[in-house]
Design a protein around this motif. Structure first.
Motif, PDB file in Angstrom:
ATOM      1  N   GLU A   1       0.830  -1.197   0.000  1.00 21.20           N
ATOM      2  CA  GLU A   1       0.000   0.000   0.000  1.00 21.20           C
ATOM      3  C   GLU A   1       0.875   1.262   0.000  1.00 21.20           C
ATOM      4  O   GLU A   1       0.615   2.225  -0.720  1.00 21.20           O
ATOM      5  N   TRP A   2       1.931   1.246   0.832  1.00 16.62           N
ATOM      6  CA  TRP A   2       2.888   2.361   0.901  1.00 16.62           C
ATOM      7  C   TRP A   2       3.581   2.560  -0.444  1.00 16.62           C
ATOM      8  O   TRP A   2       3.743   3.697  -0.925  1.00 16.62           O
ATOM      9  N   SER A   3       3.968   1.464  -1.088  1.00 20.44           N
ATOM     10  CA  SER A   3       4.644   1.544  -2.389  1.00 20.44           C
ATOM     11  C   SER A   3       3.721   2.118  -3.452  1.00 20.44           C
ATOM     12  O   SER A   3       4.150   2.928  -4.291  1.00 20.44           O
ATOM     13  N   GLN A   4       2.454   1.715  -3.426  1.00 28.89           N
ATOM     14  CA  GLN A   4       1.498   2.221  -4.406  1.00 28.89           C
ATOM     15  C   GLN A   4       1.324   3.730  -4.261  1.00 28.89           C
ATOM     16  O   GLN A   4       1.229   4.456  -5.262  1.00 28.89           O
ATOM     17  N   LYS A   5       1.299   4.216  -3.026  1.00 29.46           N
ATOM     18  CA  LYS A   5       1.170   5.660  -2.804  1.00 29.46           C
ATOM     19  C   LYS A   5       2.374   6.413  -3.351  1.00 29.46           C
ATOM     20  O   LYS A   5       2.249   7.483  -3.958  1.00 29.46           O
ATOM     21  N   LEU A   6       3.587   5.846  -3.159  1.00 36.68           N
ATOM     22  CA  LEU A   6       4.795   6.483  -3.682  1.00 36.68           C
ATOM     23  C   LEU A   6       4.810   6.479  -5.210  1.00 36.68           C
ATOM     24  O   LEU A   6       5.211   7.464  -5.845  1.00 36.68           O
ATOM     25  N   VAL A   7       4.378   5.384  -5.802  1.00 35.72           N
ATOM     26  CA  VAL A   7       4.300   5.290  -7.267  1.00 35.72           C
ATOM     27  C   VAL A   7       3.379   6.380  -7.814  1.00 35.72           C
ATOM     28  O   VAL A   7       3.690   7.043  -8.808  1.00 35.72           O
ATOM     29  N   GLN A   8       2.253   6.574  -7.156  1.00 36.38           N
ATOM     30  CA  GLN A   8       1.318   7.611  -7.591  1.00 36.38           C
ATOM     31  C   GLN A   8       1.869   9.013  -7.335  1.00 36.38           C
ATOM     32  O   GLN A   8       1.771   9.904  -8.177  1.00 36.38           O
ATOM     33  N   GLN A   9       2.472   9.205  -6.165  1.00 36.82           N
ATOM     34  CA  GLN A   9       3.002  10.525  -5.801  1.00 36.82           C
ATOM     35  C   GLN A   9       4.094  10.978  -6.753  1.00 36.82           C
ATOM     36  O   GLN A   9       4.141  12.156  -7.151  1.00 36.82           O
ATOM     37  N   PHE A  10       4.968  10.052  -7.165  1.00 35.27           N
ATOM     38  CA  PHE A  10       6.096  10.406  -8.030  1.00 35.27           C
ATOM     39  C   PHE A  10       5.838  10.071  -9.496  1.00 35.27           C
ATOM     40  O   PHE A  10       6.743  10.172 -10.323  1.00 35.27           O
ATOM     41  N   ASP A  11       4.609   9.684  -9.816  1.00 32.39           N
ATOM     42  CA  ASP A  11       4.189   9.439 -11.196  1.00 32.39           C
ATOM     43  C   ASP A  11       5.100   8.424 -11.894  1.00 32.39           C
ATOM     44  O   ASP A  11       5.553   8.629 -13.017  1.00 32.39           O
ATOM     45  N   VAL A  12       5.351   7.305 -11.210  1.00 30.08           N
ATOM     46  CA  VAL A  12       6.133   6.224 -11.815  1.00 30.08           C
ATOM     47  C   VAL A  12       5.200   5.379 -12.672  1.00 30.08           C
ATOM     48  O   VAL A  12       4.251   4.774 -12.157  1.00 30.08           O
ATOM     49  N   ARG A  13       5.446   5.329 -13.964  1.00 26.32           N
ATOM     50  CA  ARG A  13       4.588   4.583 -14.887  1.00 26.32           C
ATOM     51  C   ARG A  13       5.048   3.127 -14.933  1.00 26.32           C
ATOM     52  O   ARG A  13       6.124   2.819 -15.451  1.00 26.32           O
ATOM     53  N   THR A  14       4.232   2.247 -14.380  1.00 26.29           N
ATOM     54  CA  THR A  14       4.572   0.825 -14.337  1.00 26.29           C
ATOM     55  C   THR A  14       3.299   0.006 -14.484  1.00 26.29           C
ATOM     56  O   THR A  14       2.237   0.405 -13.968  1.00 26.29           O
ATOM     57  N   PRO A  15       3.357  -1.148 -15.172  1.00 23.56           N
ATOM     58  CA  PRO A  15       2.161  -1.988 -15.303  1.00 23.56           C
ATOM     59  C   PRO A  15       1.598  -2.411 -13.950  1.00 23.56           C
ATOM     60  O   PRO A  15       0.392  -2.404 -13.747  1.00 23.56           O
ATOM     61  N   ASN A  16       2.495  -2.784 -13.026  1.00 25.42           N
ATOM     62  CA  ASN A  16       2.073  -3.143 -11.670  1.00 25.42           C
ATOM     63  C   ASN A  16       3.285  -3.111 -10.754  1.00 25.42           C
ATOM     64  O   ASN A  16       4.423  -2.912 -11.200  1.00 25.42           O
ATOM     65  N   LEU A  17       3.050  -3.341  -9.470  1.00 31.71           N
ATOM     66  CA  LEU A  17       4.131  -3.249  -8.488  1.00 31.71           C
ATOM     67  C   LEU A  17       5.135  -4.381  -8.595  1.00 31.71           C
ATOM     68  O   LEU A  17       6.239  -4.289  -8.038  1.00 31.71           O
ATOM     69  N   ASP A  18       4.784  -5.454  -9.284  1.00 31.55           N
ATOM     70  CA  ASP A  18       5.671  -6.611  -9.391  1.00 31.55           C
ATOM     71  C   ASP A  18       6.527  -6.591 -10.659  1.00 31.55           C
ATOM     72  O   ASP A  18       7.341  -7.490 -10.868  1.00 31.55           O
ATOM     73  N   THR A  19       6.345  -5.593 -11.501  1.00 32.64           N
ATOM     74  CA  THR A  19       7.138  -5.497 -12.727  1.00 32.64           C
ATOM     75  C   THR A  19       8.608  -5.286 -12.387  1.00 32.64           C
ATOM     76  O   THR A  19       8.942  -4.375 -11.620  1.00 32.64           O
TER      77      THR A  19
END
Length: 511
Positions: free
Chosen positions: A382-400
């Motif tokens: 959940e924490w990682s997803q928030k960081l991905v959104q906050q920093f606009d990291v474009r990734t298919p999913n968290l396991d890529t």
């Protein structure tokens, strides 16, 4: 197909598994022109040039050289057809001399005695003088500067008969003076009717040296235009598909307390080489201090000492009110020093691992991320997803695996991990190297936001434009020492360039 083009690439498709890198791309270049090829990371421009130079083979499509269909299955085939490529990472044997590197692989003589090599050296010197590419032909590569090594690479292509020369990001390791010399060389090549293809992300350089410009985006060719018919803003818009509006604001502010003080630092690197010599510097709260210099003058070692990766022989480091006695990565992290390293995939990220693991590298010991030695899996995702959104990291999913992300997204992920540590000092080394204009703007925004909330940034970069745009103070490092310190208002591009090349004020006046 028109005979006026020296090179024509028609309907080129290149696929890597299910990924299409080039999607029916057409590209043409003329004899006697400097042609710039622009595009974001992952746009496909490097793949196109690698097919032209024989590193890759196209999935489909046709390549014509001087009107004749060409089968380019290897770099050797490309060189036979007069195509040579100078890569950003030089392909030279460090222990051989410049001349030996240039003739390496040649089959023109059965016996290669001293007389043969002397004759070859004279031939090489004649080519280097003709195109303004001076370097000592009889010295080993490891003794040459980065600029001289690049000249060796260019002469190597000319010596082997190339009349179509591709240069990949050629100015990224050069001083401003060396850039001007390189552009003079490109002009000499153009005057002799050679075709020069330049891949770069520096729009100012494109507008100053190129005759025509082609722009790629997402594997497709967007368009080709004459330099006189375009401008930097339009080129940036074509590259990213929208207008790039800079929101950066420079704030001089009031200097806060001293965060970092380095005094008389000596560092010995590999093979007993003295990488840093009596180096001193200070960094204060709420400022970006830029360190400018040509590659190989101690920048890497300075960053590694400050972030606990390398020990020092003599001198002192005082950080946030405490003396640092020994090199320790963990101690540097806990003290509040973040690090964006020079090579994100070699030193910053684990390419085969996913987003969550890479974000946890520096915080997995904390109570928020683990309990009794076991990771809090659900909350960490959940924490990682928030960081991905906050920093606009474009990734298919968290396991890529992060190696599958574009360079810009890898860099944003790296910044996300370092900034969420709430650092007191960010050591950022070449943070925008290899990034397109949009990703570069995003990185600059992150650095200025850190400054504006009172944090400190040590920005180590070979891009003088970047240094002058972002820094409150600028330090020039040469041969392991700080040789110049100026404020932003005092900064003069030509003077900084002279000090980067090893010329001080007295030598500059003599010149």
């Amino acid at each position: 197909m028109s005979e006026r083009y020296s090179i024509e690439m028609s309907q080129i498709v290149k696929q890597f598994g299910s990924v299409t890198a080039n999607d029916y791309v057409d590209f043409q270049a003329k004899s006697g022109e400097i042609h710039a090829l622009l595009g974001e990371n992952g746009a496909g421009k490097s793949t196109m040039m690698c097919m032209l130079s024989g590193v890759y083979r196209p999935t489909s499509g046709e390549i014509l050289i001087h009107g004749q269909r060409a089968r380019i299955r290897s770099p050797k085939d490309a060189m036979k057809l007069g195509v040579g490529m100078v890569f950003q990472n030089f392909r030279l044997v460090q222990t051989l001399t410049a001349a030996e590197n240039i003739v390496l692989g040649e089959k023109s003589a059965f016996w290669r005695g001293p007389k043969w090599m002397k004759a070859k050296q004279k031939e090489i010197e004649a080519i280097s003088q003709r195109f303004g590419l001076s370097f000592p032909v009889d010295r080993p590569i490891w003794e040459l500067s980065v600029g001289e090594q690049q000249r060796v690479e260019i002469v190597k292509t000319l010596y082997r008969g190339a009349d179509l020369i591709i240069l990949d990001e050629p100015t990224s390791v050069l001083t401003p003076g060396e850039v001007d010399q390189l552009f003079g060389t490109l002009g000499a090549m153009k005057a002799e009717g050679k075709t020069v293809i330049l891949t770069t992300h520096k729009l100012k350089e494109v507008m100053s040296v190129s005759d025509r410009i082609s722009v790629m985006r997402k594997g497709k060719m967007i368009g080709t235009m004459d330099r006189e018919d375009t401008n930097e803003r339009e080129l940036a818009r074509l590259m990213v598909g929208k207008d790039i509006v800079s929101n950066l604001s420079f704030k001089s502010g009031t200097k806060g307390k001293m965060v970092l003080s380095v005094q008389h630092l000596d560092v010995v690197a590999e093979q007993g080489r003295k990488a840093l010599k009596n180096l001193s510097l200070q960094v204060y709260e709420g400022e970006i201090v830029g360190v400018a210099g040509v590659a190989g003058n101690g920048q890497k070692e300075l960053a590694e000492v400050l972030t606990g990766l390398m020990a020092w022989k003599r001198g002192s480091i005082h950080f946030d009110g405490k003396d640092i006695k020994t090199a320790s990565v963990r101690a540097a992290i806990e003290a509040g020093i973040s690090h964006v390293p020079e090579n994100r995939m070699k030193s910053g990220l684990a390419g085969s691992l996913g987003i969550v693991d890479n974000l946890l590298f520096k915080s997995y010991r904390s109570g928020e991320r683990s309990k009794f030695g076991f990771l809090r899996t659900a909350s960490n995702r959940e924490w990682s997803q928030k960081l991905v959104q906050q920093f606009d990291v474009r990734t298919p999913n968290l396991d890529t695996p992060v190696q599958q992300l574009s360079g810009g997204n890898q860099q944003k992920l790296l910044f996300a991990r370092e900034i969420q540590q709430n650092p007191k000092l960010m050591v950022a080394v070449h943070p925008t190297q290899g990034l397109d204009v949009g990703a570069t703007e995003g990185v600059h925004k992150l650095l200025t936001e850190l400054r504006d909330i009172g944090r400190s940034v040590l920005l180590i970069s070979e891009d003088l434009d970047e240094i002058m745009q972002l820094s409150n103070r600028i330090l020039v490092i040469y041969n392991g020492s700080i040789v110049l310190e100026v404020t932003r208002d005092e900064a003069n591009r030509e003077r900084i360039g002279m000090f980067m090349a090893g010329l001080n004020d007295a030598e500059e006046e003599a010149v």
